[in-house]
Motif scaffolding. Structure first.
Motif, PDB file in Angstrom:
ATOM      1  N   ILE A 282     -66.667  65.840 -19.923  1.00  0.00           N
ATOM      2  CA  ILE A 282     -67.402  65.303 -21.070  1.00  0.00           C
ATOM      3  C   ILE A 282     -66.454  64.927 -22.202  1.00  0.00           C
ATOM      4  O   ILE A 282     -66.648  63.911 -22.890  1.00  0.00           O
ATOM      5  CB  ILE A 282     -68.453  66.325 -21.568  1.00  0.00           C
ATOM      6  CG1 ILE A 282     -69.587  66.457 -20.543  1.00  0.00           C
ATOM      7  CG2 ILE A 282     -69.018  65.915 -22.927  1.00  0.00           C
ATOM      8  CD1 ILE A 282     -70.614  67.517 -20.903  1.00  0.00           C
ATOM      9  N   HIS A 288     -67.825  60.435 -22.971  1.00  0.00           N
ATOM     10  CA  HIS A 288     -69.118  60.158 -23.613  1.00  0.00           C
ATOM     11  C   HIS A 288     -69.882  59.040 -22.916  1.00  0.00           C
ATOM     12  O   HIS A 288     -71.080  58.867 -23.151  1.00  0.00           O
ATOM     13  CB  HIS A 288     -68.901  59.798 -25.086  1.00  0.00           C
ATOM     14  CG  HIS A 288     -68.068  58.561 -25.280  1.00  0.00           C
ATOM     15  ND1 HIS A 288     -66.709  58.544 -25.041  1.00  0.00           N
ATOM     16  CD2 HIS A 288     -68.396  57.308 -25.686  1.00  0.00           C
ATOM     17  CE1 HIS A 288     -66.245  57.334 -25.302  1.00  0.00           C
ATOM     18  NE2 HIS A 288     -67.245  56.568 -25.685  1.00  0.00           N
ATOM     19  N   ARG A 290     -70.185  58.884 -19.648  1.00  0.00           N
ATOM     20  CA  ARG A 290     -70.735  59.402 -18.406  1.00  0.00           C
ATOM     21  C   ARG A 290     -72.208  59.742 -18.576  1.00  0.00           C
ATOM     22  O   ARG A 290     -72.684  60.032 -19.675  1.00  0.00           O
ATOM     23  CB  ARG A 290     -69.974  60.649 -17.955  1.00  0.00           C
ATOM     24  CG  ARG A 290     -68.561  60.408 -17.455  1.00  0.00           C
ATOM     25  CD  ARG A 290     -67.913  61.713 -17.040  1.00  0.00           C
ATOM     26  NE  ARG A 290     -66.706  61.529 -16.253  1.00  0.00           N
ATOM     27  CZ  ARG A 290     -65.491  61.424 -16.756  1.00  0.00           C
ATOM     28  NH1 ARG A 290     -65.324  61.489 -18.062  1.00  0.00           N
ATOM     29  NH2 ARG A 290     -64.434  61.258 -15.967  1.00  0.00           N
ATOM     30  N   SER A 291     -72.916  59.765 -17.459  1.00  0.00           N
ATOM     31  CA  SER A 291     -74.302  60.222 -17.431  1.00  0.00           C
ATOM     32  C   SER A 291     -74.343  61.559 -16.695  1.00  0.00           C
ATOM     33  O   SER A 291     -73.347  61.991 -16.101  1.00  0.00           O
ATOM     34  CB  SER A 291     -75.176  59.201 -16.701  1.00  0.00           C
ATOM     35  OG  SER A 291     -74.796  59.125 -15.325  1.00  0.00           O
ATOM     36  N   LEU A 295     -71.744  63.183 -13.711  1.00  0.00           N
ATOM     37  CA  LEU A 295     -71.177  64.534 -13.659  1.00  0.00           C
ATOM     38  C   LEU A 295     -71.490  65.198 -12.329  1.00  0.00           C
ATOM     39  O   LEU A 295     -70.623  65.847 -11.719  1.00  0.00           O
ATOM     40  CB  LEU A 295     -71.736  65.374 -14.811  1.00  0.00           C
ATOM     41  CG  LEU A 295     -71.367  64.918 -16.230  1.00  0.00           C
ATOM     42  CD1 LEU A 295     -72.104  65.769 -17.256  1.00  0.00           C
ATOM     43  CD2 LEU A 295     -69.866  65.009 -16.468  1.00  0.00           C
ATOM     44  N   HIS A 319     -77.517  67.005 -20.737  1.00  0.00           N
ATOM     45  CA  HIS A 319     -77.868  65.849 -21.561  1.00  0.00           C
ATOM     46  C   HIS A 319     -77.561  66.124 -23.032  1.00  0.00           C
ATOM     47  O   HIS A 319     -76.986  65.270 -23.732  1.00  0.00           O
ATOM     48  CB  HIS A 319     -79.348  65.515 -21.381  1.00  0.00           C
ATOM     49  CG  HIS A 319     -79.818  64.377 -22.243  1.00  0.00           C
ATOM     50  ND1 HIS A 319     -79.442  63.074 -22.006  1.00  0.00           N
ATOM     51  CD2 HIS A 319     -80.622  64.359 -23.353  1.00  0.00           C
ATOM     52  CE1 HIS A 319     -79.982  62.294 -22.928  1.00  0.00           C
ATOM     53  NE2 HIS A 319     -80.702  63.050 -23.755  1.00  0.00           N
ATOM     54  N   SER A 321     -75.345  68.148 -24.288  1.00  0.00           N
ATOM     55  CA  SER A 321     -73.896  68.181 -24.498  1.00  0.00           C
ATOM     56  C   SER A 321     -73.290  66.779 -24.477  1.00  0.00           C
ATOM     57  O   SER A 321     -72.355  66.480 -25.232  1.00  0.00           O
ATOM     58  CB  SER A 321     -73.233  69.052 -23.429  1.00  0.00           C
ATOM     59  OG  SER A 321     -73.602  70.400 -23.599  1.00  0.00           O
ATOM     60  N   LEU A 322     -73.814  65.914 -23.630  1.00  0.00           N
ATOM     61  CA  LEU A 322     -73.355  64.526 -23.616  1.00  0.00           C
ATOM     62  C   LEU A 322     -73.708  63.822 -24.929  1.00  0.00           C
ATOM     63  O   LEU A 322     -72.891  63.075 -25.477  1.00  0.00           O
ATOM     64  CB  LEU A 322     -73.973  63.775 -22.435  1.00  0.00           C
ATOM     65  CG  LEU A 322     -73.335  64.030 -21.064  1.00  0.00           C
ATOM     66  CD1 LEU A 322     -74.226  63.502 -19.946  1.00  0.00           C
ATOM     67  CD2 LEU A 322     -71.955  63.383 -20.991  1.00  0.00           C
ATOM     68  N   GLN A 325     -71.304  64.818 -27.620  1.00  0.00           N
ATOM     69  CA  GLN A 325     -70.019  64.126 -27.520  1.00  0.00           C
ATOM     70  C   GLN A 325     -70.135  62.682 -28.001  1.00  0.00           C
ATOM     71  O   GLN A 325     -69.225  62.159 -28.654  1.00  0.00           O
ATOM     72  CB  GLN A 325     -69.501  64.163 -26.081  1.00  0.00           C
ATOM     73  CG  GLN A 325     -68.123  63.575 -25.889  1.00  0.00           C
ATOM     74  CD  GLN A 325     -67.034  64.334 -26.640  1.00  0.00           C
ATOM     75  OE1 GLN A 325     -67.251  65.448 -27.114  1.00  0.00           O
ATOM     76  NE2 GLN A 325     -65.871  63.734 -26.753  1.00  0.00           N
ATOM     77  N   LYS A 326     -71.249  62.035 -27.724  1.00  0.00           N
ATOM     78  CA  LYS A 326     -71.474  60.676 -28.225  1.00  0.00           C
ATOM     79  C   LYS A 326     -71.477  60.665 -29.755  1.00  0.00           C
ATOM     80  O   LYS A 326     -70.935  59.752 -30.390  1.00  0.00           O
ATOM     81  CB  LYS A 326     -72.797  60.124 -27.688  1.00  0.00           C
ATOM     82  CG  LYS A 326     -72.843  59.871 -26.190  1.00  0.00           C
ATOM     83  CD  LYS A 326     -74.227  59.380 -25.773  1.00  0.00           C
ATOM     84  CE  LYS A 326     -74.417  59.406 -24.257  1.00  0.00           C
ATOM     85  NZ  LYS A 326     -73.584  58.414 -23.571  1.00  0.00           N
TER      86      LYS A 326
END
Length: 378
Positions: A282, A288, A290-291, A295, A319, A321-322, A325-326
């Motif tokens: 991540i 950021h 990635r989906s 992962l 989701h 955590s992603l 990061q975004k």
């Protein structure tokens, strides 16, 4: 004409940021003339005998205290190292800076914490107190030395032994980037893995040294220009009414901006290697984008099992955590560029501006536009 002296060497990132804020304020005032050490100011030779209208100083060392306290004109300090009679303080909110560091490391799963700072120095002590408060550890390991020690010492057996004894993985908050870089150098020499064994976070975000460090140093960015401008405004108030007590006499504190995450702290403390691998993916350069499906595919594991283990360990979904990061990526773009909101949303991987606005406000409590404006007032 108001003659104002700058009692700082203009030799580092902190001084430069403060000076920019002072210059910005001075340009908006009729009749301000700045004196300092450097080509951009009228020459300043002997500050101890200064007979101008006011001084803005960075008072870092005990030997400076007496000379500044003897000045007849108003003095505003931007360092927050000492409590000095008749000297007013406008500085970073160091207690909140420590809390920000503690919150960051706690959210990254760390339960072992340590601090490297300066002593004496109120700013370092307050950062430590905020760090203790947020982590809930009132007696965490500390390594403190005078500021000049950190600036001159190239290698210390004492510091190496202190770092060697910390329970792994440890989150190490350093009072500023200079200390953080010293610690990072010791870790490299002793073979301590950063960030897997020791995650390091500094303060000031001295961008070039932080980027050039190996690994690059994470740091808390301060609103230096805001501090400079507010110090100038406070001095202006004092100079307008010489000899009188200003309406507000207590110290003015400016909240820090944000954490600029680089490699030195980009780790999640977990005994589950799968969770560690998820965070590595991540927080990779394009992590950021990635989906959750990406992962699952990269880790070659069933989606339900991966989601369950991750949620049990972190309390968050993949989701969530992603999205976090975004938001980090979007915040960096907002701080450092003038790109349109549509471009920021696309580069951060949100897909749509509407989705970007909704997630950003939910996580930060402010809009992207307001966040950018706040950053531009530093």
């Amino acid at each position: 004409m108001k003659h104002v002296a700058l009692g700082m060497g203009l030799s580092d990132y902190y001084d430069h940021g403060i000076a920019r804020g002072i210059v910005r304020y001075a340009k908006e005032q009729p009749g301000w003339r700045l004196y300092g050490h450097g080509w951009m100011f009228s020459p300043l030779e002997d500050l101890s005998n200064w007979n101008g209208d006011g001084v803005i100083a960075r008072i870092e060392y005990e030997e400076q205290v007496q000379s500044f306290s003897k000045l007849e004109c108003p003095v505003v300090d931007v360092a927050n190292a000492f409590r000095i009679p008749r000297v007013f303080n406008v500085s970073n909110d160091d207690y909140e800076t420590g809390k920000l560091a503690g919150r960051y490391f706690s959210e990254n799963g760390f339960t072992s914490f340590a601090y490297c700072g300066t002593s004496p120095g109120e700013w370092s002590r307050e950062r430590l107190e905020g760090f203790k408060t947020e982590t809930g550890f009132g007696d965490l390991p500390c390594f403190e030395r005078p500021l000049k020690w950190w600036l001159k010492e190239t290698y210390s057996v004492e510091l190496a032994l202190f770092l060697a004894k910390l329970p792994r993985p440890a989150a190490l908050f350093t009072c500023n980037d200079k200390v953080g870089l010293r610690v990072s150098s010791i870790c490299a020499g002793e073979g301590f893995a950063v960030p897997d064994e020791l995650a390091i976070l500094g303060v000031d975000n001295e961008d070039i040294p932080c980027e050039l460090a190996n690994p690059s140093l994470s740091s808390i960015e301060l609103r230096l220009e805001t501090i400079g401008a507010m110090a100038a405004a406070r001095l202006d108030e004092l100079m307008r009414s010489p000899g009188s007590t200003p309406r507000e006499t207590k110290a003015v504190k400016v909240t820090p901006m944000d954490i600029i995450e680089r490699k030195s702290s980009s780790a999640y403390a977990s005994r589950d290697p799968l969770v560690v691998d998820v965070f590595r993916l991540i927080r990779a350069q394009d992590g950021h984008l990635r989906s959750v499906s990406d992962l699952v595919e990269e880790l070659a594991m069933g989606r339900r099992s991966l989601e369950t283990r991750f949620k049990q360990e972190t309390g968050k979904t993949l989701h969530q955590s992603l999205i976090s990061q975004k938001i980090r990526v979007a915040s960096r773009i907002l701080r450092t560029t003038n790109k349109t909101m549509e471009a920021v949303a696309d580069e951060a991987g949100f897909g749509s501006t509407q989705r970007f606005f909704a997630h950003f406000r939910k996580q930060t409590g402010t809009t992207p536009a307001d966040y950018r404006r706040a950053g531009n007032t530093m």
